[in-house]
Design an enzyme around this catalytic site. Structure first.
Site, PDB file in Angstrom:
ATOM      1  N   LYS A  55       0.915  -1.262   0.321  1.00 18.13           N
ATOM      2  CA  LYS A  55      -0.177  -0.487  -0.410  1.00 18.13           C
ATOM      3  C   LYS A  55       0.895   1.421   0.031  1.00 18.13           C
ATOM      4  O   LYS A  55       0.522   2.393  -0.356  1.00 18.13           O
ATOM      5  CB  LYS A  55      -0.979   0.445   1.218  1.00 18.13           C
ATOM      6  CG  LYS A  55      -1.872  -1.299   1.627  1.00 18.13           C
ATOM      7  CD  LYS A  55      -2.823  -0.733   2.344  1.00 18.13           C
ATOM      8  CE  LYS A  55      -4.008  -2.268   2.441  1.00 18.13           C
ATOM      9  NZ  LYS A  55      -4.256  -2.866   3.753  1.00 18.13           N
ATOM     10  N   GLN A  99      -4.891  -1.079   9.395  1.00 18.98           N
ATOM     11  CA  GLN A  99      -4.428  -2.931   9.069  1.00 18.98           C
ATOM     12  C   GLN A  99      -5.116  -3.496  10.173  1.00 18.98           C
ATOM     13  O   GLN A  99      -4.639  -3.449  11.224  1.00 18.98           O
ATOM     14  CB  GLN A  99      -3.476  -3.030   8.902  1.00 18.98           C
ATOM     15  CG  GLN A  99      -3.133  -4.227   8.319  1.00 18.98           C
ATOM     16  CD  GLN A  99      -3.670  -3.827   6.886  1.00 18.98           C
ATOM     17  OE1 GLN A  99      -3.951  -3.273   5.571  1.00 18.98           O
ATOM     18  NE2 GLN A  99      -4.342  -5.269   6.154  1.00 18.98           N
ATOM     19  N   ASP A 122     -11.540   3.529   4.123  1.00 16.35           N
ATOM     20  CA  ASP A 122     -11.214   1.758   3.877  1.00 16.35           C
ATOM     21  C   ASP A 122     -13.509   1.556   3.673  1.00 16.35           C
ATOM     22  O   ASP A 122     -14.323   0.883   3.043  1.00 16.35           O
ATOM     23  CB  ASP A 122     -11.046   1.136   5.235  1.00 16.35           C
ATOM     24  CG  ASP A 122      -9.727   0.156   5.368  1.00 16.35           C
ATOM     25  OD1 ASP A 122      -9.863  -0.183   3.592  1.00 16.35           O
ATOM     26  OD2 ASP A 122      -9.952  -0.741   6.125  1.00 16.35           O
TER      27      ASP A 122
END
Ligand code: NAP
Length: 291
Positions: A55, A99, A122
Site C-alpha cells: 500500500k 490494518q 476503507d
C-alpha cells in the site's frame, strides 16, 4: 479450452492507478499540496506487513504521501485511539487506514468508529455504511468497489439483472449487495445458513463469491453466460508441495460455463489497492472542497 472471457484485474488496476496518478497531479496544481494516506499497522502479522508495504509503495507511485505507523503488538487501545485522533486532526492526512485484524485486546469496532468518516478510506465507519445503504455520498469499501467497477466495465448497465452475493461480511458481502442494489439489480445475499446454495447460484446473472472456502462454487452451479467475480483468497496446498492461492470458485469448471470470470490471483486483489488510492484522492478532494 476456456470459453469465458478472463477479466484482467491486474490490467484494470494498473489503468485505475494511472488515472489516480493523473488526478493527483491535477490536485497538486489546484491546491498546492499532496494528498496523504496514513496506514497504521499494529503487530507483526506477516500477511498484514506485506499488504502495508504494498500500500505504501503504490501510494508513493501514485504521487501521494504515505505516512506509515508501525506499532508494537502490545500497543494499548488507548494509545491507538490517541494516534487515530492525531491523524484525524492532521491536515496532511486525507485518508486513514488501520490494518485489520488488530490484536485481540483492541476493539476493532471502537478503532473504526474513532476514524473521522471523511478520512475513512476503507469505508468501514458506520456513517459510510449508512450513507451507502441510504443512497448518500460516502466512501465505499475498496474490495466491493473494485468488483463493481469490473462488472460495469464488462456488462455495462446492470439494471434488472439477478445478482447473487455469497457472504455477508461488513467489509465485502454487505456493501457489495448494497452497490448492486444501487445499480438496480435484483439482489440475493447467501451465507452459511442458505439452504440450497447451488440452486441460488443457478439463478444468478451476476455471481459474487466472498466466502473464504476454496473452490466452493462448482461449474454446474453457474448459469450459462453468467459473470462471475471471485473475491476469495485462500491458501491451499499446491501439487508441488508449496501453497497456492485459490478463489472461492472452481475456476477451471466455471470458466467453461460463465461468459466472464475474474481469476485468483490477478482479479479482485489488485483492484482493492487501486480503489484504496482512488478513495484517498476522492477523500482529499472532498476535504479541500468543504474547506
Ligand atoms: P468473512 O468475514 O469470513 O465472511 C465470510 C462469509 O461467507 C460469511 O458471511 C459466511 O456466512 C459465509 N460463508 C462461510 N461459509 C459458507 C458456505 N459454506 N456457504 C455459504 N456461505 C458461507 O470473510 P470476508 O472478509 O468477507 O472475506 C471473504 C473472502 O474474500 C476471503 O477468502 C477473503 O480472504 C477474501 N477477501 C479478498 C479481498 C481481496 O482484496 N481480494 C478482500 C477481502 C476479502 P455467515 O455470515 O453465516 O457466517
Amino acid at each position: 479450452m476456456t470459453k469465458a472471457e478472463i477479466i484482467d484485474g491486474k490490467a484494470f488496476a494498473a489503468k485505475l492507478r494511472a488515472d489516480v496518478a493523473e488526478g493527483v497531479r491535477v490536485f497538486k496544481v489546484q491546491y498546492g499540496m499532496v494528498p496523504g494516506l496514513a496506514v497504521v499497522l499494529v503487530g507483526t502479522d506477516p500477511a498484514s506487513e506485506i499488504y502495508v508495504r504494498n500500500k505504501g509503495k503504490m501510494t508513493r507511485e501514485a504521487g501521494m504521501n504515505s505516512f506509515e505507523h508501525k506499532l508494537p503488538e502490545d500497543t494499548s487501545e488507548g494509545d491507538l485511539l490517541g494516534l487515530v485522533d492525531k491523524l484525524n486532526r492532521d491536515d496532511r492526512v486525507h485518508g486513514i487506514l488501520v490494518q485489520l485484524p488488530l490484536p485481540r485486546h483492541i476493539s476493532e469496532q471502537k478503532v473504526i468508529e474513532a476514524i473521522d468518516p471523511a478520512k475513512d478510506v476503507d469505508g468501514f465507519h458506520v456513517v459510510n455504511a449508512g450513507l451507502l445503504a441510504t443512497g448518500g455520498e460516502g466512501i465505499v469499501p475498496c474490495t466491493p468497489l473494485g468488483c463493481l467497477m469490473m462488472l460495469k466495465h464488462r456488462v455495462g448497465d446492470l439494471s434488472g439483472m439477478k445478482a447473487l452475493v455469497i457472504g455477508r461480511s461488513n467489509i465485502v458481502g454487505k456493501p457489495m449487495a448494497q452497490l448492486l442494489l444501487r445499480e438496480s439489480c435484483t439482489v440475493t445475499v447467501a451465507h452459511s445458513r442458505t439452504r440450497d446454495l447451488a440452486a441460488e447460484c443457478r439463478q444468478a446473472d451476476i455471481l459474487v463469491a466472498a466466502v473464504g472456502v476454496p473452490e466452493l462454487v462448482r461449474g454446474d452451479w453457474i448459469k450459462p453466460g453468467a459473470v462471475v467475480i471471485d473475491v476469495g483468497m485462500n491458501r491451499i496446498p499446491g501439487d508441488d508441495g508449496k501453497t497456492r492461492l485459490a478463489g472461492d470458485v472452481n475456476f477451471a469448471e466455471a470458466a467453461e460455463v460463465a461468459s466472464a470470470i475474474t481469476p485468483v490471483p490477478g482479479g479482485v486483489g489488485p483492484m482493492t489497492i487501486a480503489c484504496l488510492l482512488a478513495n484517498t484522492l476522492t477523500a482529499a478532494r472532498r476535504q479541500m472542497a468543504s474547506g
